[in-house]
Each structure stands twice: as C-alpha cells, then as structure tokens.
Design a protein around this motif. Structure first.
Motif, mmCIF file in Angstrom:
data_model
loop_
_atom_site.group_PDB
_atom_site.id
_atom_site.type_symbol
_atom_site.label_atom_id
_atom_site.label_comp_id
_atom_site.label_asym_id
_atom_site.label_seq_id
_atom_site.Cartn_x
_atom_site.Cartn_y
_atom_site.Cartn_z
ATOM 1 N N LEU A 57 0.696 -1.012 0.044
ATOM 2 C CA LEU A 57 -0.103 0.075 -0.035
ATOM 3 C C LEU A 57 0.890 1.263 0.091
ATOM 4 O O LEU A 57 1.896 1.506 0.756
ATOM 5 C CB LEU A 57 -0.855 -0.064 1.288
ATOM 6 C CG LEU A 57 -2.012 -1.042 1.361
ATOM 7 C CD1 LEU A 57 -2.726 -1.137 2.743
ATOM 8 C CD2 LEU A 57 -3.042 -0.938 0.275
ATOM 9 N N VAL A 58 0.268 2.065 -0.601
ATOM 10 C CA VAL A 58 1.052 3.585 -0.716
ATOM 11 C C VAL A 58 -0.438 4.455 -0.555
ATOM 12 O O VAL A 58 -1.252 4.597 -1.345
ATOM 13 C CB VAL A 58 1.671 4.013 -1.978
ATOM 14 C CG1 VAL A 58 2.247 5.503 -1.842
ATOM 15 C CG2 VAL A 58 3.116 3.236 -2.263
ATOM 16 N N PHE A 59 -0.133 5.571 0.624
ATOM 17 C CA PHE A 59 -1.168 6.238 0.770
ATOM 18 C C PHE A 59 -1.038 7.753 -0.021
ATOM 19 O O PHE A 59 -0.122 8.307 0.621
ATOM 20 C CB PHE A 59 -1.641 6.317 2.362
ATOM 21 C CG PHE A 59 -1.981 5.121 2.878
ATOM 22 C CD1 PHE A 59 -3.377 4.618 2.858
ATOM 23 C CD2 PHE A 59 -0.899 4.443 3.444
ATOM 24 C CE1 PHE A 59 -3.727 3.368 3.316
ATOM 25 C CE2 PHE A 59 -1.422 3.162 4.054
ATOM 26 C CZ PHE A 59 -2.757 2.596 4.076
ATOM 27 N N LEU A 60 -1.717 8.012 -0.918
ATOM 28 C CA LEU A 60 -1.241 8.948 -1.922
ATOM 29 C C LEU A 60 -2.193 10.224 -1.783
ATOM 30 O O LEU A 60 -3.378 10.142 -1.783
ATOM 31 C CB LEU A 60 -0.995 8.582 -3.218
ATOM 32 C CG LEU A 60 -0.596 9.438 -4.264
ATOM 33 C CD1 LEU A 60 0.854 9.751 -3.826
ATOM 34 C CD2 LEU A 60 -0.708 8.890 -5.713
ATOM 35 N N VAL A 61 -1.588 11.383 -1.383
ATOM 36 C CA VAL A 61 -2.434 12.713 -1.341
ATOM 37 C C VAL A 61 -1.681 13.790 -2.315
ATOM 38 O O VAL A 61 -0.638 13.903 -2.500
ATOM 39 C CB VAL A 61 -2.207 13.307 0.005
ATOM 40 C CG1 VAL A 61 -3.058 14.766 0.166
ATOM 41 C CG2 VAL A 61 -2.817 12.369 1.404
ATOM 42 N N MET A 62 -2.867 13.975 -3.339
ATOM 43 C CA MET A 62 -2.366 15.113 -4.203
ATOM 44 C C MET A 62 -2.824 16.511 -3.504
ATOM 45 O O MET A 62 -4.032 16.619 -3.227
ATOM 46 C CB MET A 62 -2.792 14.850 -5.609
ATOM 47 C CG MET A 62 -2.432 15.924 -6.556
ATOM 48 S SD MET A 62 -3.063 15.629 -8.226
ATOM 49 C CE MET A 62 -4.882 15.774 -7.980
ATOM 50 N N ASN A 63 -2.067 17.483 -3.532
ATOM 51 C CA ASN A 63 -2.268 18.957 -3.186
ATOM 52 C C ASN A 63 -2.615 19.624 -4.614
ATOM 53 O O ASN A 63 -1.527 20.235 -5.155
ATOM 54 C CB ASN A 63 -1.374 19.563 -2.244
ATOM 55 C CG ASN A 63 -1.919 21.045 -2.085
ATOM 56 O OD1 ASN A 63 -2.700 21.376 -2.520
ATOM 57 N ND2 ASN A 63 -1.007 21.523 -1.287
ATOM 58 N N PRO A 64 -3.807 19.751 -5.028
ATOM 59 C CA PRO A 64 -4.060 20.428 -6.217
ATOM 60 C C PRO A 64 -4.030 21.964 -6.342
ATOM 61 O O PRO A 64 -4.202 22.631 -7.291
ATOM 62 C CB PRO A 64 -5.285 19.977 -7.033
ATOM 63 C CG PRO A 64 -6.209 19.783 -5.570
ATOM 64 C CD PRO A 64 -5.165 19.327 -4.735
ATOM 65 N N GLY A 65 -3.887 22.682 -5.147
ATOM 66 C CA GLY A 65 -4.078 23.861 -4.855
ATOM 67 C C GLY A 65 -4.762 23.986 -3.669
ATOM 68 O O GLY A 65 -5.759 25.272 -3.877
ATOM 69 N N TYR A 66 -4.939 23.304 -2.796
ATOM 70 C CA TYR A 66 -5.953 23.609 -1.636
ATOM 71 C C TYR A 66 -5.448 24.930 -0.918
ATOM 72 O O TYR A 66 -4.433 25.045 -0.903
ATOM 73 C CB TYR A 66 -5.783 22.525 -0.692
ATOM 74 C CG TYR A 66 -6.307 20.879 -1.111
ATOM 75 C CD1 TYR A 66 -7.437 21.158 -1.993
ATOM 76 C CD2 TYR A 66 -5.635 19.912 -0.802
ATOM 77 C CE1 TYR A 66 -7.752 19.819 -2.248
ATOM 78 C CE2 TYR A 66 -6.224 18.495 -1.463
ATOM 79 C CZ TYR A 66 -7.285 18.443 -2.028
ATOM 80 O OH TYR A 66 -7.782 17.286 -2.561
ATOM 81 N N ASN A 67 -6.681 25.270 -0.271
ATOM 82 C CA ASN A 67 -6.178 26.591 0.479
ATOM 83 C C ASN A 67 -5.654 25.952 1.852
ATOM 84 O O ASN A 67 -5.424 24.783 1.964
ATOM 85 C CB ASN A 67 -7.677 27.313 1.045
ATOM 86 C CG ASN A 67 -8.627 26.592 1.611
ATOM 87 O OD1 ASN A 67 -8.218 26.156 2.732
ATOM 88 N ND2 ASN A 67 -9.725 26.772 1.469
ATOM 89 N N ASP A 68 -4.741 27.041 2.407
ATOM 90 C CA ASP A 68 -4.009 26.594 3.708
ATOM 91 C C ASP A 68 -4.940 25.708 4.749
ATOM 92 O O ASP A 68 -4.249 24.770 5.358
ATOM 93 C CB ASP A 68 -3.346 27.651 4.443
ATOM 94 C CG ASP A 68 -2.148 28.291 3.308
ATOM 95 O OD1 ASP A 68 -1.783 27.620 2.654
ATOM 96 O OD2 ASP A 68 -1.780 29.344 3.748
ATOM 97 N N ALA A 69 -6.194 25.994 5.001
ATOM 98 C CA ALA A 69 -6.715 25.382 6.261
ATOM 99 C C ALA A 69 -7.205 24.030 5.721
ATOM 100 O O ALA A 69 -7.210 22.950 6.426
ATOM 101 C CB ALA A 69 -8.165 26.159 6.277
ATOM 102 N N ASN A 70 -7.605 23.941 4.597
ATOM 103 C CA ASN A 70 -7.903 22.521 4.133
ATOM 104 C C ASN A 70 -6.713 21.566 3.972
ATOM 105 O O ASN A 70 -6.832 20.448 4.324
ATOM 106 C CB ASN A 70 -8.710 22.627 2.474
ATOM 107 C CG ASN A 70 -10.151 22.827 2.874
ATOM 108 O OD1 ASN A 70 -10.819 22.661 3.525
ATOM 109 N ND2 ASN A 70 -10.662 23.554 1.417
#
Length: 404
Positions: free
Chosen positions: A192-205
């Motif tokens: 398993l690899v737990f993958l998170v992409m940040n596409p440009g979330y605001n800082d709080a999210n």
C-alpha cells in the motif's frame, strides 16, 4: 450482526449447532464441547453443507473471521451467530472457572456506545478507537461490505501495489483505514501507498488533511500539482476538466511510485446517483464500474473497494468517532458535482434528493437502481455502445425471428 457469548453458548438449554471453522489441526488440539468442524473455505464455496434445522454458531480463533462470515450468512437469510472472542475467549473463561472466579463482563458487551466514550476518556488513541469501531460496531455496514466488494469484484491480486488516493474527505480517509485493517488481518499479499495530491488547496484544507492523517496514523505520501491554477481560466466545464486532470496526475504519480493500481473512495450512493444522472441529464444508460483498466497509463488499473458501502454509514462512523473531514475542497465552488459536491443547486444534489424522496416511499428503490446495471436485457434495448462502436437492434432484427 448477531453474537453469542461463551457463557450463553455453554448453557444447557442452548440448542444451536456450534461450528468450529478453524483448521483441522487446531480443532483436533481442542474445541468447545459438542462443536463440529467445517472448513471455512468449504462453507464459503457451498452453503449446502450447513445444517438448516437449528441456529448456527461459528467459532474461530478471535471472533473476527466468524464475525465476517456471519455477516455474509445473515444477508443470505441464515440464522447464524458469531462466538464473541472466539476460542481464545473460551480458554479464558475455562481458566477463570478453574481458578474459582467468574469472568468479568466487558463494558463493550454491556453497552458499546458507553464503552467507546469510556475508552476515549481513558486517553485511548483516537486512531485505535476508529479502527476498533470499523471491526466491531460498524463491522456489518463497513468492514463486511468492503471485503465483499474486494472479493466479489476481484479487486486485489497477489503482488499488487495499490495507491490509496486520499482527497481528505470522509470517504477516502475511511478507505485508507479499511485498507490498513485489510492488510493487518488479511494475507498481506499486496503493498500500500497512501497518496495525497495537493492540487492547490487553501491552507486550512491542506492542514486539515495533514492533521487527520497524523491523527489516524495514516502514513501519507504528498505531492503537489497546479490543477486549480490551470482550470481557473476555463469557462466551459471546469469541473469536468479538473476531475480528468486529477485522475491523470494520480495515475502518473502512482506509476512513478511502482504502483499498478489506484483506489478511489466512491461508494454505493455515488453509483446509484451516477446511474440516474446519466439517464436524466445525459440521455444514456451507464454505471460507475467497480474497476477499470486505464486507457492512457499502460498496466494501471482503477479500483473502487467502497462500492457496496452506504454513505449514511460512512457519516455515522465519522460522527461516532468525532472525526471532521474537509468537504469539496474546490477553490471555485462548494457545489462541484464532479468532485463530490452535493450542495444546493448541483445536479448531483438534485439526484440525491430525488432518490431519498423515492426511497421514503419504497426502500427497495435504491437497490433496484443499483441492480438495474447488472440486469440489462439487450433484447429489449434499442441501441448500445461497446468499445466505441455503436449497435442497433435492427442490425439483427430480421435474423433473430423473435415474436411478441
């Protein structure tokens, strides 16, 4: 799901058939008095071997495997129960009796709701509490439906390396915990690899995602893309473009990390909503598939292991554990149907409310919508598409000689 305690099982007036589903070797070393041995694989392959004249009680080592089996059998109409705590609990009870004392009743057995609160007050790690609730309190609603989808749709094969894609919402975070439990209790024939992409979330999210991953002990791998900036100037269908780009970035990063599959957190309600949206707004009959081969990334596959899980049960799990996740994190709208938004005014919200309205009058409607994609009769379809090619009933009309 029905459970029976060791004390109730050993009562003289108990009439159930006790089935020891452990290995033959373990059964020979010791079992509960009167128990018969039946192999778990045999039970799953052929229900005909199960007695039908009395209630059934299933015994495994710890109660976990028997819980899962009983969930399956109850859905098929069997009068079945799982022996709480399994053979280990039986040995504990026998030891207590040998020492001349009565085993203490667990608080969890008396009142699961109060027990969970008590554990929290005693500073039990929140991740442990959330994991425990998946296996215990929400076993039938979450765990059994997750494992059923994995087995029924053959979502995992030996040697798979799966990128579990986490958006930060309730669905994907629960999916991550379910995969961790599967790896902990299963054959461990996958990675398993737990993958998170940040596409440009605001800082709080973005910070909420990081905090929840830490809180729930999910070891995430984060990478950044510029999707939100790219689609900001798109006037026509920005949500569609955003969703397509997200999928491509996830495939690309997962492949770079040596994965052959990506897992997305779409659930049962997403499926039935998609079916109706296609009919009412797209003029087509289609469904959200439990797994798909990628057209653009060779050797990659998409799987949806939460395919059979209801959204209300996901919400209940999050609320029960006092967990708070981000909603649709799109910078431009909170009501983005393509990326999961269901706020007032979105097409998906309209469909969700329509289904709820109909289900209030007849609960079977939701399952009928789901099953409609499994029971397509091509003899009564005017036209259809397969692999990009169109077909029409007139193509074979004269040769079939079918009469009304």
């Amino acid at each position: 799901m029905k459970r029976i305690t060791i004390e109730d099982l050993l009562r003289k007036d108990n009439t159930c058939v006790v089935i020891d589903m452990r290995s033959q070797e373990d059964y020979k070393k010791g079992t509960i008095p009167g128990a018969v041995h039946m192999d778990l694989a045999g039970i799953r392959e052929s229900r005909e071997i199960l007695p039908k004249d009395r209630p059934l009680c299933f015994l495994c080592h710890t109660g976990d495997e028997s819980d899962e089996l009983v969930c399956e059998l109850e859905e098929e109409g069997f009068d079945a129960a799982s022996v709480a705590g399994g053979y280990r609990e039986y040995l504990r009870v026998q030891l207590q009796r040998a020492l001349g004392s009565t085993p203490n009743t667990k608080k969890e057995d008396q009142n699961p709701e109060q027990a969970c609160v008590s554990h929290t007050k005693n500073a039990l790690c929140l991740a442990d509490a959330a994991e425990r609730s998946i296996i215990k309190k929400f076993r039938r609603e979450l765990w059994c439906r997750f494992t059923k989808a994995v087995q029924e749709y053959e979502l995992i094969q030996d040697g798979d390396r799966i990128a579990v894609c986490i958006s930060g919402g309730k669905d994907s975070m629960l999916m991550a915990k379910l995969f961790q439990e599967l790896y902990r209790h299963g054959k461990r024939n996958f990675e398993l690899v737990f993958l998170v992409m940040n596409p440009g979330y605001n800082d709080a999210n973005y910070q909420r995602i990081l905090d929840n991953a830490k809180l729930l002990n999910v070891p995430i791998t984060v990478f950044r893309s510029e999707i939100f900036n790219i689609v900001a100037s798109e006037e026509n269908s920005p949500c569609y473009l955003c969703a397509r780009m997200r999928r491509g970035y996830l495939y690309s990063k997962a492949k770079e990390l040596g994965c052959n599959k990506i897992a997305l957190g779409h659930h049962y309600d997403d499926v039935i909503e998609t079916i109706l949206m296609g009919m009412l707004y797209g003029g087509q009959m289609q469904t959200m598939m439990p797994k798909l081969h990628s057209n653009h990334f060779e050797g990659m596959e998409l799987i949806r292991p939460m395919y059979l899980i209801r959204e209300k049960d996901i919400i209940h799990w999050a609320e029960y554990n006092d967990l708070h996740f981000i909603q649709c994190a799109c910078r431009f709208t909170e009501n983005c149907a393509s990326c999961g938004g269901t706020g007032k005014g979105s097409k998906r919200a309209e469909i969700k409310h329509l289904i709820a309205f109909l289900a209030e009058r007849d609960p079977v409607i939701e399952s009928n919508i789901f099953r409609s994609a499994e029971n397509v009769n091509l003899n009564t379809i005017i036209g259809w598409k397969k692999d990009g090619k169109r077909y029409h009933f007139l193509d074979e009309y004269e040769t079939k000689q079918k009469y009304d």
